[in-house]
Design an enzyme around this catalytic site. Structure first.
Site, PDB file in Angstrom:
ATOM      1  N   CYS A  18      -2.873   5.740  -5.338  1.00 59.42           N
ATOM      2  CA  CYS A  18      -3.372   4.485  -5.913  1.00 59.42           C
ATOM      3  C   CYS A  18      -2.249   3.637  -6.496  1.00 59.42           C
ATOM      4  O   CYS A  18      -1.129   4.094  -6.684  1.00 59.42           O
ATOM      5  CB  CYS A  18      -4.347   4.788  -7.029  1.00 59.42           C
ATOM      6  SG  CYS A  18      -5.728   5.793  -6.512  1.00 59.42           S
ATOM      7  N   ASN A 118      -3.492   5.924 -11.745  1.00 60.71           N
ATOM      8  CA  ASN A 118      -2.868   6.468 -10.542  1.00 60.71           C
ATOM      9  C   ASN A 118      -2.470   7.904 -10.837  1.00 60.71           C
ATOM     10  O   ASN A 118      -1.732   8.153 -11.784  1.00 60.71           O
ATOM     11  CB  ASN A 118      -1.631   5.640 -10.170  1.00 60.71           C
ATOM     12  CG  ASN A 118      -0.794   6.271  -9.056  1.00 60.71           C
ATOM     13  OD1 ASN A 118       0.398   6.017  -8.972  1.00 60.71           O
ATOM     14  ND2 ASN A 118      -1.383   7.083  -8.212  1.00 60.71           N
ATOM     15  N   GLY A 119      -2.945   8.826 -10.002  1.00 60.12           N
ATOM     16  CA  GLY A 119      -2.623  10.237 -10.206  1.00 60.12           C
ATOM     17  C   GLY A 119      -3.867  11.079 -10.087  1.00 60.12           C
ATOM     18  O   GLY A 119      -4.943  10.577  -9.742  1.00 60.12           O
ATOM     19  N   TYR A 265       8.190   9.003   1.325  1.00 57.39           N
ATOM     20  CA  TYR A 265       7.174   8.283   2.099  1.00 57.39           C
ATOM     21  C   TYR A 265       6.434   7.189   1.344  1.00 57.39           C
ATOM     22  O   TYR A 265       6.220   6.105   1.870  1.00 57.39           O
ATOM     23  CB  TYR A 265       6.154   9.281   2.656  1.00 57.39           C
ATOM     24  CG  TYR A 265       4.991   8.621   3.362  1.00 57.39           C
ATOM     25  CD1 TYR A 265       5.101   8.203   4.689  1.00 57.39           C
ATOM     26  CD2 TYR A 265       3.785   8.377   2.696  1.00 57.39           C
ATOM     27  CE1 TYR A 265       4.038   7.582   5.337  1.00 57.39           C
ATOM     28  CE2 TYR A 265       2.721   7.751   3.338  1.00 57.39           C
ATOM     29  CZ  TYR A 265       2.857   7.354   4.649  1.00 57.39           C
ATOM     30  OH  TYR A 265       1.815   6.735   5.280  1.00 57.39           O
TER      31      TYR A 265
HETATM   32  P1  AMP Z   1       0.775  14.226  11.282  1.00 55.76           P
HETATM   33  O1  AMP Z   1       0.419  13.613  12.585  1.00 55.76           O
HETATM   34  O2  AMP Z   1      -0.472  14.754  10.595  1.00 55.76           O
HETATM   35  O3  AMP Z   1       1.860  15.238  11.362  1.00 55.76           O
HETATM   36  O4  AMP Z   1       1.290  13.059  10.327  1.00 55.76           O
HETATM   37  C1  AMP Z   1       2.648  12.720  10.295  1.00 55.76           C
HETATM   38  C2  AMP Z   1       2.775  11.268   9.950  1.00 55.76           C
HETATM   39  O5  AMP Z   1       2.043  11.006   8.770  1.00 55.76           O
HETATM   40  C3  AMP Z   1       4.210  10.824   9.728  1.00 55.76           C
HETATM   41  O6  AMP Z   1       4.447   9.729  10.561  1.00 55.76           O
HETATM   42  C4  AMP Z   1       4.252  10.394   8.279  1.00 55.76           C
HETATM   43  O7  AMP Z   1       4.937   9.173   8.104  1.00 55.76           O
HETATM   44  C5  AMP Z   1       2.826  10.187   7.908  1.00 55.76           C
HETATM   45  N1  AMP Z   1       2.524  10.593   6.548  1.00 55.76           N
HETATM   46  C6  AMP Z   1       3.170  11.461   5.764  1.00 55.76           C
HETATM   47  N2  AMP Z   1       2.562  11.573   4.591  1.00 55.76           N
HETATM   48  C7  AMP Z   1       1.479  10.771   4.629  1.00 55.76           C
HETATM   49  C8  AMP Z   1       0.422  10.437   3.718  1.00 55.76           C
HETATM   50  N3  AMP Z   1       0.360  11.002   2.533  1.00 55.76           N
HETATM   51  N4  AMP Z   1      -0.511   9.554   4.105  1.00 55.76           N
HETATM   52  C9  AMP Z   1      -0.480   9.008   5.331  1.00 55.76           C
HETATM   53  N5  AMP Z   1       0.482   9.268   6.234  1.00 55.76           N
HETATM   54  C10 AMP Z   1       1.445  10.143   5.893  1.00 55.76           C
END
Ligand code: AMP
Length: 476
Positions: A18, A118-119, A265
């Site tokens: 958030c 947020n948290g 990220y």
């Molecule tokens: P996956 O396909 O499940 O391995 O997702 C990997 C992708 O998710 C990478 O491109 C990351 O940039 C992205 N990613 C990592 N953490 C998050 C997050 N918390 N929320 C959404 N996307 C994420």
């Protein structure tokens, strides 16, 4: 190798956390709050809300949807006052609900206040049960409502002396465990608060004659505010209309646990987090990755957008050209109409497409920030090969994600995280890459440029400094 990959819809993956914003002594505070939330949209897309006050009643508007859809000119005109707090919410799976949208308002006979959070709290269930036993009535499933009740119930009078609101907040937060960066608004003041471990970011800025607090400094840039400082871990900062400030640090402890994933990220690359430009940190992560996991290749391509800064750092460190080999459609919404017949790899293809021209016959290094379930990289490898790439080497600018977050990032459960149950070699085979390389834990902190002790890296290490919720399920 079988992986559970159907729990979260493909386009939803797991969601971001958030954003909170607060403003005081800013004419048309709602408009500035709206713009700030706009800049912080990446931290949550389920819904948004703003509460304003000019010292009288609190006026609220909350709705599901993106900031631009939630607030119209008419709505903003109704949100009068020179004080405002705002919130962007992400969707926790199973609790997509209007009642959970923030900010929450406690309409009391005297001393009404509102809260944006947020948290994630890890003892919310326990605190909620106790409050319910004592007669509190809850209208949402959000852990933030627990904070509202705790503050409302915190004694107003001690030995016939009125307790200042800042001290009531401090008393209320004492039993609370978990991650919280809060913007709280009373009739007179704005409060900016970070949990003792300082897990989530929160910064203070100057805006005209007034002040602004926001989850990330990119919000300051949009509204023309000047960054002053970060709110300290365990600090409750009271800002009055006249600009005077009071800081209560009774919650402060020694141990810190800033979320390292904010660098990897979550935060926007143009934000300054803990004194560091996120873009520069991500470039460092990529450069460090190139030092640790080099490979012979012809070019480096990022997975847009999350892998771009690290890919730039990687390419310049290894001395290879950087090309945009994957093109992102920026207009992909949260939902789209699925075609009737099944199209292979539809989920990823709608968002990313291979730029075949530059890939044909090339040995490619693909850089992304993290792997969660492995579904994205598996599909990307197939897509790049189909587009003519000769070799596909995947490089990840963080260590393997092996555990869920209980401190405010909505992650799939541990068994869905590919690195929790599979070795690097198995993951490489599963995604079909020629090679796979993750950044080391030491390398990550080298790139961040700060001591590991000050951070939380539970998603990479399973070390939960604050513990985990008793039932190991996420407090909602
Ligand atoms: P996956 O396909 O499940 O391995 O997702 C990997 C992708 O998710 C990478 O491109 C990351 O940039 C992205 N990613 C990592 N953490 C998050 C997050 N918390 N929320 C959404 N996307 C994420």
């Amino acid at each position: 190798m079988s992986l559970q990959t159907d729990k979260f819809p493909e386009t939803d993956k797991f969601q971001e956390e958030c954003a909170v914003v607060g403003l005081i002594n800013v004419p048309e505070a709602a408009n500035y709050c709206y713009l700030s939330l706009y800049a912080l949209q990446h931290r949550g897309q389920e819904g948004a809300g703003i509460v304003t006050s000019d010292g009288g009643a609190m006026i609220a508007h909350r709705e599901m949807g993106l900031v631009a859809d939630v607030f119209s000119v008419d709505v903003l005109a109704r949100l009068t006052g020179d004080k405002a707090i705002g919130h962007n919410r992400y969707a926790t799976f199973g609790s997509k609900d209007w009642a959970n949208l923030q900010p929450f308002v406690a309409n009391l006979e005297a001393n009404s206040f509102s809260v944006a959070h947020n948290g994630n709290l890890i003892n919310a269930a326990e605190l909620k049960a106790k409050l319910q036993d004592e007669g509190s009535i809850f209208t949402s499933t959000s852990d933030t409502e627990v904070l509202l009740h705790l503050i409302a119930k915190s004694p107003k009078l001690v030995n016939s002396t009125t307790v200042p609101f800042i001290e009531r907040i401090a008393t209320a937060l004492k039993p609370v465990k978990g991650a919280y960066s809060l913007a709280v608004m009373s009739h007179d003041n704005l409060y900016a608060i970070r949990d003792p471990y300082g897990i989530r970011p929160l910064s203070l800025g100057k805006l005209g004659d007034g002040y602004i607090v926001a989850s990330e400094t990119c919000a300051f840039d949009l509204v023309g505010a000047t960054f002053i400082r970060d709110i300290e871990p365990g600090e409750i900062l009271e800002i009055s209309r006249d600009g005077s400030m009071k800081s209560n640090k009774t919650l402060q402890g020694k141990e810190k646990a800033f979320c390292v994933f904010e660098y990897v990220y979550f935060s926007r690359p143009d934000s300054i987090i803990q004194g560091r430009n996120v873009y520069s940190v991500r470039k460092n992560l990529g450069a460090q990755l190139a030092i640790e996991k080099p490979v012979e290749a012809d070019l480096v391509i990022p997975v847009p957008d999350s892998g771009v800064p690290s890919a730039i750092g990687f390419a310049s460190q290894i001395g290879l050209p950087l090309e945009i080999g994957l093109i992102r459609n920026h207009y992909v919404g949260r939902t789209f109409i699925e075609p009737k017949q099944s199209i292979r790899d539809f989920g990823v293809k709608v968002k990313l497409n291979a730029n075949s021209e530059i890939l044909v016959g090339k040995r490619i290094i693909v850089v992304d920030d993290s792997v969660v379930r492995g579904t994205t990289c598996k599909k990307l490898v197939a897509m790049l090969r189909a587009a003519g790439a000769k070799e596909v080497h995947f490089r990840i600018a963080s260590p393997p994600t092996v555990n869920s977050c209980y401190y405010g990032i909505d992650t799939p459960s541990q068994e869905e995280l590919i690195a929790a149950t599979h070795s690097e070699e198995e993951i490489k085979n599963y995604i079909g890459a020629d090679s796979l390389g993750y950044l080391s834990m030491e390398g990550m902190y080298k790139a961040v440029g700060e001591a590991r002790e000050k951070h939380c890296d539970a998603c990479f290490s399973s070390i939960y400094k604050l513990g985990v919720p008793e039932d190991l399920s996420k407090a909602t």
